[in-house]
Motif scaffolding. Structure first.
Motif, short mmCIF file in Angstrom:
data_model
loop_
_atom_site.label_atom_id
_atom_site.label_comp_id
_atom_site.label_asym_id
_atom_site.label_seq_id
_atom_site.Cartn_x
_atom_site.Cartn_y
_atom_site.Cartn_z
N ILE A 56 0.81 -1.09 0.11
CA ILE A 56 0.10 -0.08 0.08
C ILE A 56 0.67 1.28 -0.11
O ILE A 56 0.58 2.26 -0.62
CB ILE A 56 -0.98 0.03 1.14
CG1 ILE A 56 -1.94 -1.10 1.13
CG2 ILE A 56 -1.81 1.40 1.35
CD1 ILE A 56 -2.68 -1.28 2.53
N ALA A 57 1.97 1.28 0.81
CA ALA A 57 2.90 2.22 0.90
C ALA A 57 3.55 2.67 -0.33
O ALA A 57 3.70 3.83 -0.86
CB ALA A 57 3.77 2.15 1.81
N ARG A 60 0.94 4.27 -2.88
CA ARG A 60 0.66 5.55 -2.51
C ARG A 60 1.95 6.63 -3.03
O ARG A 60 1.64 7.65 -3.45
CB ARG A 60 0.52 5.54 -0.72
CG ARG A 60 0.17 6.94 -0.20
CD ARG A 60 -1.31 7.12 -0.43
NE ARG A 60 -1.78 8.08 -1.51
CZ ARG A 60 -3.15 8.12 -1.99
NH1 ARG A 60 -3.90 7.32 -1.35
NH2 ARG A 60 -3.41 8.69 -2.78
N ARG A 61 3.11 5.90 -2.88
CA ARG A 61 4.19 6.90 -3.28
C ARG A 61 4.17 7.06 -4.91
O ARG A 61 4.49 8.15 -5.19
CB ARG A 61 5.51 6.15 -2.76
CG ARG A 61 5.52 6.23 -1.47
CD ARG A 61 7.24 5.92 -1.11
NE ARG A 61 7.59 4.53 -1.49
CZ ARG A 61 7.46 3.26 -0.67
NH1 ARG A 61 6.91 3.54 0.44
NH2 ARG A 61 8.03 2.22 -1.30
N ASP A 64 1.40 9.49 -5.55
CA ASP A 64 1.77 10.77 -5.07
C ASP A 64 3.00 11.56 -5.69
O ASP A 64 3.12 12.62 -6.02
CB ASP A 64 1.71 11.02 -3.75
CG ASP A 64 0.37 10.75 -3.01
OD1 ASP A 64 -0.61 10.99 -3.71
OD2 ASP A 64 0.37 10.24 -2.07
N GLY A 150 -7.06 7.33 -6.98
CA GLY A 150 -5.75 7.01 -6.10
C GLY A 150 -5.21 5.65 -6.23
O GLY A 150 -5.10 5.22 -7.13
N VAL A 151 -5.29 5.03 -5.02
CA VAL A 151 -4.70 3.86 -4.78
C VAL A 151 -6.07 2.81 -4.92
O VAL A 151 -6.98 3.05 -4.22
CB VAL A 151 -3.79 3.49 -3.53
CG1 VAL A 151 -3.58 2.21 -3.44
CG2 VAL A 151 -2.70 4.26 -3.50
N CYS A 177 -4.79 5.24 -11.80
CA CYS A 177 -4.46 4.87 -10.30
C CYS A 177 -3.37 3.94 -10.26
O CYS A 177 -2.98 3.42 -11.22
CB CYS A 177 -5.84 3.92 -10.03
SG CYS A 177 -7.43 4.94 -9.62
N SER A 226 -7.47 0.20 5.11
CA SER A 226 -6.39 1.19 5.05
C SER A 226 -6.85 2.50 4.66
O SER A 226 -7.40 2.79 3.40
CB SER A 226 -5.28 0.52 4.12
OG SER A 226 -4.31 1.67 4.17
N ASP A 228 -5.07 4.64 3.15
CA ASP A 228 -4.19 5.12 2.04
C ASP A 228 -4.97 4.20 0.89
O ASP A 228 -4.42 4.27 -0.24
CB ASP A 228 -2.85 4.63 2.15
CG ASP A 228 -2.08 5.81 3.10
OD1 ASP A 228 -2.41 6.76 2.93
OD2 ASP A 228 -1.33 5.30 3.57
N ASP A 230 -8.10 3.83 -1.80
CA ASP A 230 -9.06 4.94 -2.06
C ASP A 230 -10.12 4.05 -2.48
O ASP A 230 -11.64 4.69 -2.62
CB ASP A 230 -8.45 5.97 -3.18
CG ASP A 230 -7.59 7.02 -2.31
OD1 ASP A 230 -7.88 7.53 -1.65
OD2 ASP A 230 -6.30 6.59 -2.79
N LYS A 253 -14.24 4.67 1.65
CA LYS A 253 -13.65 4.46 0.51
C LYS A 253 -14.82 4.12 -0.59
O LYS A 253 -15.84 3.37 0.21
CB LYS A 253 -12.56 3.72 0.62
CG LYS A 253 -12.56 2.34 1.29
CD LYS A 253 -11.70 1.26 0.97
CE LYS A 253 -10.18 1.86 1.53
NZ LYS A 253 -10.14 1.98 3.16
#
Length: 490
Positions: A56-57, A60-61, A64, A150-151, A177, A226, A228, A230, A253
């Motif tokens: 997930i991280a 997200r990175r 973004d 997003g994610v 996404c 999470s 993070d 979406d 979400k």
């Protein structure tokens, strides 16, 4: 009868894909089985919460911190090359599907072709995404933009692991996404093989596509909860879909849920009964009946009920059943012995709820350790029967009589599902009348189960929320933004 045997392609243990790298994590590899024999054909590394959080991280990175969401030409190029890779490796991937999923080779090849078609279709849509500009009053512009949400978490079932992976993933990527995929444990090898066709493409930023193998409910729960993530795109049972919807509520979400079905096929007496029977045998037993749009209920007009029942039972009994990787097989195994045993339990109860016209049997004498169950046909007179109300997800089909159009519609609407239906008749006006009144997201006329990338699919009732396939599916992964600009008058 035995035909050409398609060998298992060489595959290593299925790993996780995180931030552009294939990783193993700290868990002990788990076995993956051939449902035709029960033998181990490979291993996968189970996922856990730490791996899910890392994926997930990474997603997200990438969302973004890269230009992926604003680079439609790059997205189109990546998806086109993915489709080409799927096509180039289609025979290997189909053979792997036949070995790990149990699907006959013909169906497996069609699945891979359908997946490549989905990816190509969404590659074409990447460069056509557009908003609009309004001038509501002199000197004022309203700009309506469509932006990636997003994610996306893409939770994939085992019954069509390649098509259902790319049906959601390709749409999410086309919208801009980034994604985390969670495959089913039973088809982990297939998932890793399929994602290799995407993950190594030059230009794909690390972290845009991630995948964490199944490791129990904790991985999916992490993705759904999470903040993070979406949007969640899930394909599976209605019961699990309800739990996902509830778990997603605290973070508000989006959820896109393609859920269960109890798909009726309505056969009127004026239909071409032989053609209808041939179509319905195929539609009922695609992946051994383990498909949400499989024809699991035959609704037959009373004037031809006995004739149709005899033809269907005879065709069911004549099918060649065996391993999916045997070219002579028309029907493969169910996914595992636990599901085979569950289905046999339904057949034991069926004697009290209907007349068993053809009872399925095991093939343990030919395939010890396998999960085979030949097709069953059960005549049911009461739509309240659990055989009608419950999604059995296997080669058990009910056949139910009706008298007229109103009776057919009443039976079709007797369950809580509304995913799809089919109508067989030579009367075009009748076909359209019934199709318009059916409370299902898809209706096929004189056909069944024909799904294409270009045509949207959406369920009614407990069959789901949101659209899949077609241009509208992009909307599940897009956010609308209004930008107001007063520019004045000269």
């Amino acid at each position: 009868m035995t035909g050409t045997l398609h060998p298992l392609p060489a595959v290593g243990p299925a790993r996780h894909l995180i931030a552009g790298a294939w990783v193993t994590g700290d868990t002990t590899p788990a076995p993956s089985f051939d449902p035709a024999t029960g033998t181990v054909i490979g291993h996968y590394h189970p996922g856990d919460v730490a791996l899910a959080e890392a994926a997930i991280a990474a997603a997200r990175r990438a969302f973004d911190g890269t230009d992926w969401a604003s680079a439609p030409r790059l997205r189109a190029s990546v998806l086109n090359r993915c489709a080409a890779n799927l096509t180039a490796r289609a025979e290997e991937l189909a053979a792997l599907i036949a070995h790990e999923n149990g699907k006959p080779m013909l169906q497996a090849r069609r699945e891979v072709a359908a997946a490549a078609s989905e990816v190509s279709y969404y590659a074409g849509l990447c460069r056509t995404l557009a908003g609009r500009v309004l001038e509501p009053e002199p000197g004022q512009y309203s700009l309506i933009a469509k932006e990636a949400v997003g994610v996306a978490a893409v939770i994939v079932p085992w019954n069509a692991p390649v098509t259902l992976l790319f049906r959601s993933l390709a749409a999410a990527l086309a919208a801009g996404c980034t994604a985390v995929v969670k495959p089913a444990a039973q088809t982990s090898l297939i998932n890793a093989f399929a994602l290799e066709c995407l993950a190594g493409i030059d230009g794909l930023p690390p972290g845009v596509v991630n995948s964490v193998n199944d490791g129990g409910v904790a991985v999916s729960e992490c993705l759904v909860a999470s903040p993070d993530v979406d949007v969640v795109s899930f394909t599976g049972s209605s019961a699990v879909g309800k739990r996902i919807m509830a778990a997603a509520a605290p973070s508000l979400k989006r959820v896109s849920l393609e859920l269960g079905g109890k798909t009726p096929a309505i056969v009127f007496a004026d239909a071409d009964l032989d053609k209808a029977a041939d179509e319905l045998i195929r539609a009922a037993l695609v992946n051994c009946g383990q498909q949400c749009v499989a024809a699991s209920r035959f609704l037959v007009q009373r004037d031809c009920f006995e004739t149709m029942a005899d033809r269907l039972a005879a065709r069911f009994a004549a099918l060649r059943i065996g391993p999916g990787y045997d070219a002579a097989s028309q029907v493969g195994a169910v996914i595992d012995r636990a599901n085979r045993d569950r289905l046999e339990g339904w057949l034991d109860r069926a004697a009290g709820e209907g007349e068993i016209l053809l009872r399925g049997r095991r093939l343990d004498d030919r395939f010890p350790g396998g999960a085979f169950l030949s097709p069953s046909l059960v005549a049911v007179r009461n739509p309240a029967s659990s055989l009608v109300q419950e999604e059995l997800f296997g080669p058990i089909v009910s056949i139910e009589p009706f008298d007229d159009e109103a009776g057919a519609l009443a039976l079709a609407h007797a369950t809580r599902y509304g995913l799809a239906a089919s109508v067989f008749t030579r009367d075009l006006a009748r076909a359209m009348r019934v199709a318009r009144r059916l409370k299902t997201g898809t209706v096929w006329l004189n056909a069944h189960g024909r799904l294409i990338a270009e045509a949207e699919m959406e369920g009614f009732g407990e069959s789901g929320i949101g659209r899949l396939h077609g241009a509208d599916a992009l909307g599940e992964f897009l956010q609308t933004k209004h930008i107001y600009l007063p520019f004045g008058e000269a």
